[in-house]
Design an enzyme around this catalytic site. Structure first.
Site, PDB file in Angstrom:
ATOM      1  N   GLY A  11       0.768  -1.252   0.001  1.00 49.98           N
ATOM      2  CA  GLY A  11       0.035  -0.025   0.032  1.00 49.98           C
ATOM      3  C   GLY A  11       0.950   1.286   0.011  1.00 49.98           C
ATOM      4  O   GLY A  11       1.800   1.321   0.589  1.00 49.98           O
ATOM      5  N   ARG A  72       1.002  -5.001  -5.681  1.00 57.13           N
ATOM      6  CA  ARG A  72       1.081  -6.097  -5.124  1.00 57.13           C
ATOM      7  C   ARG A  72       1.273  -7.452  -6.152  1.00 57.13           C
ATOM      8  O   ARG A  72       0.879  -7.217  -6.952  1.00 57.13           O
ATOM      9  CB  ARG A  72      -0.341  -6.580  -4.224  1.00 57.13           C
ATOM     10  CG  ARG A  72      -0.461  -5.418  -3.230  1.00 57.13           C
ATOM     11  CD  ARG A  72      -1.559  -5.908  -2.273  1.00 57.13           C
ATOM     12  NE  ARG A  72      -1.175  -5.144  -0.944  1.00 57.13           N
ATOM     13  CZ  ARG A  72      -1.823  -3.973  -0.793  1.00 57.13           C
ATOM     14  NH1 ARG A  72      -2.676  -3.336  -1.673  1.00 57.13           N
ATOM     15  NH2 ARG A  72      -1.749  -3.143   0.345  1.00 57.13           N
ATOM     16  N   ASP A 103       4.636  -4.576   6.234  1.00 59.61           N
ATOM     17  CA  ASP A 103       5.141  -5.886   6.786  1.00 59.61           C
ATOM     18  C   ASP A 103       4.991  -6.877   5.677  1.00 59.61           C
ATOM     19  O   ASP A 103       6.214  -7.719   5.718  1.00 59.61           O
ATOM     20  CB  ASP A 103       4.699  -6.217   8.091  1.00 59.61           C
ATOM     21  CG  ASP A 103       2.889  -6.545   7.912  1.00 59.61           C
ATOM     22  OD1 ASP A 103       2.590  -5.825   6.628  1.00 59.61           O
ATOM     23  OD2 ASP A 103       2.545  -7.180   8.782  1.00 59.61           O
ATOM     24  N   THR A 126       3.670   2.775   5.782  1.00 59.38           N
ATOM     25  CA  THR A 126       2.292   2.421   5.886  1.00 59.38           C
ATOM     26  C   THR A 126       1.526   3.312   6.842  1.00 59.38           C
ATOM     27  O   THR A 126       1.986   3.554   7.888  1.00 59.38           O
ATOM     28  CB  THR A 126       2.113   1.096   6.251  1.00 59.38           C
ATOM     29  OG1 THR A 126       0.805   0.679   6.632  1.00 59.38           O
ATOM     30  CG2 THR A 126       3.023   0.470   7.732  1.00 59.38           C
ATOM     31  N   ASP A 128      -1.007   2.673   8.371  1.00 61.66           N
ATOM     32  CA  ASP A 128      -1.568   1.935   9.642  1.00 61.66           C
ATOM     33  C   ASP A 128      -0.486   2.041  10.872  1.00 61.66           C
ATOM     34  O   ASP A 128      -1.253   1.828  11.928  1.00 61.66           O
ATOM     35  CB  ASP A 128      -1.710   0.402   9.103  1.00 61.66           C
ATOM     36  CG  ASP A 128      -3.001   0.190   8.291  1.00 61.66           C
ATOM     37  OD1 ASP A 128      -3.811   0.822   8.126  1.00 61.66           O
ATOM     38  OD2 ASP A 128      -2.928  -0.842   7.696  1.00 61.66           O
ATOM     39  N   ASP A 130       1.617  -0.004  11.978  1.00 62.63           N
ATOM     40  CA  ASP A 130       1.240  -1.316  12.709  1.00 62.63           C
ATOM     41  C   ASP A 130       2.550  -2.248  12.823  1.00 62.63           C
ATOM     42  O   ASP A 130       2.458  -3.316  13.172  1.00 62.63           O
ATOM     43  CB  ASP A 130       0.169  -2.139  12.383  1.00 62.63           C
ATOM     44  CG  ASP A 130       0.215  -2.439  10.695  1.00 62.63           C
ATOM     45  OD1 ASP A 130       1.181  -1.822   9.987  1.00 62.63           O
ATOM     46  OD2 ASP A 130      -0.471  -3.228   9.977  1.00 62.63           O
ATOM     47  N   ARG A 172      -7.766  -2.135   9.059  1.00 59.61           N
ATOM     48  CA  ARG A 172      -8.380  -3.340   8.917  1.00 59.61           C
ATOM     49  C   ARG A 172      -8.002  -4.095  10.210  1.00 59.61           C
ATOM     50  O   ARG A 172      -8.797  -4.716  10.727  1.00 59.61           O
ATOM     51  CB  ARG A 172      -7.930  -4.109   7.704  1.00 59.61           C
ATOM     52  CG  ARG A 172      -8.972  -3.768   6.812  1.00 59.61           C
ATOM     53  CD  ARG A 172      -8.981  -4.945   5.516  1.00 59.61           C
ATOM     54  NE  ARG A 172      -8.990  -4.122   4.409  1.00 59.61           N
ATOM     55  CZ  ARG A 172      -8.283  -3.767   3.535  1.00 59.61           C
ATOM     56  NH1 ARG A 172      -7.130  -4.093   3.672  1.00 59.61           N
ATOM     57  NH2 ARG A 172      -8.416  -3.212   2.238  1.00 59.61           N
TER      58      ARG A 172
HETATM   59  P1  ADP Z   1       2.602  -4.248   2.686  1.00 58.82           P
HETATM   60  O1  ADP Z   1       3.860  -4.364   2.374  1.00 58.82           O
HETATM   61  O2  ADP Z   1       1.918  -3.139   2.398  1.00 58.82           O
HETATM   62  O3  ADP Z   1       2.150  -5.036   3.995  1.00 58.82           O
HETATM   63  P2  ADP Z   1       1.433  -6.738   1.282  1.00 58.82           P
HETATM   64  O4  ADP Z   1       1.168  -7.335   2.339  1.00 58.82           O
HETATM   65  O5  ADP Z   1       0.167  -6.564   0.049  1.00 58.82           O
HETATM   66  O6  ADP Z   1       1.580  -5.235   1.437  1.00 58.82           O
HETATM   67  O7  ADP Z   1       2.688  -7.310   0.581  1.00 58.82           O
HETATM   68  C1  ADP Z   1       3.282  -6.608  -0.719  1.00 58.82           C
HETATM   69  C2  ADP Z   1       3.898  -7.851  -1.397  1.00 58.82           C
HETATM   70  O8  ADP Z   1       4.998  -8.462  -0.780  1.00 58.82           O
HETATM   71  C3  ADP Z   1       3.130  -8.650  -1.851  1.00 58.82           C
HETATM   72  O9  ADP Z   1       2.423  -8.395  -3.066  1.00 58.82           O
HETATM   73  C4  ADP Z   1       4.069  -9.774  -2.288  1.00 58.82           C
HETATM   74  O10 ADP Z   1       4.555  -9.629  -3.575  1.00 58.82           O
HETATM   75  C5  ADP Z   1       5.073  -9.707  -1.305  1.00 58.82           C
HETATM   76  N1  ADP Z   1       5.085 -10.712  -0.206  1.00 58.82           N
HETATM   77  C6  ADP Z   1       4.072 -10.613   0.852  1.00 58.82           C
HETATM   78  N2  ADP Z   1       4.365 -11.748   1.789  1.00 58.82           N
HETATM   79  C7  ADP Z   1       5.259 -12.406   1.084  1.00 58.82           C
HETATM   80  C8  ADP Z   1       5.714 -13.538   1.160  1.00 58.82           C
HETATM   81  N3  ADP Z   1       5.299 -14.556   2.400  1.00 58.82           N
HETATM   82  N4  ADP Z   1       6.623 -14.215   0.599  1.00 58.82           N
HETATM   83  C9  ADP Z   1       7.051 -13.588  -0.627  1.00 58.82           C
HETATM   84  N5  ADP Z   1       6.469 -12.507  -0.727  1.00 58.82           N
HETATM   85  C10 ADP Z   1       5.700 -11.667  -0.162  1.00 58.82           C
END
Ligand code: ADP
Length: 320
Positions: A11, A72, A103, A126, A128, A130, A172
């Site tokens: 995000g 993503r 995260d 982020t 959030d 968090d 969320r």
């Molecule tokens: P944020 O970084 O804002 O928490 P996301 O949770 O959507 O956002 O994670 C961003 C991207 O990081 C995901 O679309 C994916 O490509 C990668 N990612 C997240 N978790 C994993 C994982 N366990 N293994 C590999 N890539 C991951």
């Protein structure tokens, strides 16, 4: 170390541009070359990347969003996807990678480091707030200010019409925006996903205020705790008071970053480059008690930033 790359992932949050600017300029200052990767891990896999210079990050410190764009990527969650990204590490001669994101992005970064031994550094971005290992993530302060501005505006009409307003804000799984903005905006009740809430107590408080001649009330609800519409319906049924709902939605993610976020982003981005240069990998940079600190990347997703109960209790006392 000669060449590093930077990307934004997950995000978006206001202040990410200031972080990109800091990474690029700090790296160039130390004689490094910088590759900018577009659209997060998706662009990493698809080789959507190119060199950045001092001018690439001119005039962006005050802009919301991210000039590198973000995405993503489901493919990056797979080993074949990450193998494609690694091929681009070799192709572009990347010796270190700064990832600005949340995260989830750090989870991806950790896996990538473990599989291919590419030095990675995380910068928390982020709204959030968090992420553990830092008191503040880039974008949170701006988002809170956006919500407080909305509360101010809603107060005007709430007072004029003597109404109860329910403001649904982002979060969320985290009530950090709701709590902080609720205290700053003087909300009567704050409903967050971390704590169970009793709707009867919320109603009683509203009713007490109404009987005392209070002209308006504002209730802040984080989207993960309950829907604003749902809360409104229950309150109207239980109290007979007319309630209006405002759902702030994505406007909380945009806007020019606050001075706090720009400074935080500048300091964190610069420290990330220093960390890579000094051979510290697989870390996240953050700020705790006003100091720039670092922690292992795992810390960022090992737990969840707990809600500050002092702030919660104070907000309750001051809105009695
Ligand atoms: P944020 O970084 O804002 O928490 P996301 O949770 O959507 O956002 O994670 C961003 C991207 O990081 C995901 O679309 C994916 O490509 C990668 N990612 C997240 N978790 C994993 C994982 N366990 N293994 C590999 N890539 C991951």
């Amino acid at each position: 170390m000669l060449r590093i790359a930077v990307l934004t992932s997950g995000g978006d949050s206001p202040g990410m541009n200031a972080a990109i600017r800091a990474v690029v300029r700090k790296a160039i200052y130390h004689g490094l070359e910088v590759i900018g990767i577009q659209r997060g891990f998706s662009g990493f896999i698809e080789a959507d990347m190119g060199p950045m210079n001092l001018g690439s990050v001119a005039d962006i410190i005050h802009r919301g969003g991210t000039v590198l764009r973000t995405a993503r990527s489901e493919e990056f969650k797979t080993y074949p996807g990450r193998t494609k990204a690694y091929a681009n590490v070799a192709r572009f001669g990347i010796q270190g990678l700064v990832i600005i994101g949340g995260d989830g992005s750090f989870r991806g970064a950790r896996v990538f480091h473990d599989e291919f031994n590419v030095p990675v550094l995380g910068v928390p971005g982020t709204i959030d707030n968090d992420i553990t290992g830092t008191d503040y993530s880039i974008g949170f302060d701006t988002a809170v200010n956006t919500v407080v501005e909305a509360i101010n505006k809603i107060r005007d009409t709430a007072t004029s019409h003597e109404r109860t307003f329910i403001l649904e804000v982002m979060g969320r799984e985290s009530g950090c925006i709701a709590l902080t903005a609720g205290l700053a905006g003087g909300a009567e009740s704050i409903i967050i996903p971390e704590l169970e809430f009793n709707i009867d107590e919320v109603c009683e408080k509203l009713y007490r205020g109404y009987k005392r001649g209070k002209l308006h009330s504002i209730i802040i609800v984080a989207e993960g705790a309950a829907g604003g519409m749902e809360i409104s319906k229950v309150i109207s049924e239980k109290t007979g008071l007319e309630t209006k709902v405002t759902i702030l939605g994505h406007l909380q993610r945009g806007g020019t970053p606050s001075a706090f976020d720009r400074i935080l982003a500048s300091r964190l981005g610069a420290r990330a480059v220093e960390m890579l240069m000094s051979g510290h990998h697989k870390h996240m940079v953050g700020m705790m008690a006003g100091e720039i600190v670092t922690c292992p990347l795992e810390t960022a997703f090992a737990g969840k930033q707990p809600i500050d109960m002092d702030v919660y209790n104070l907000a309750a006392v001051l809105s009695i």
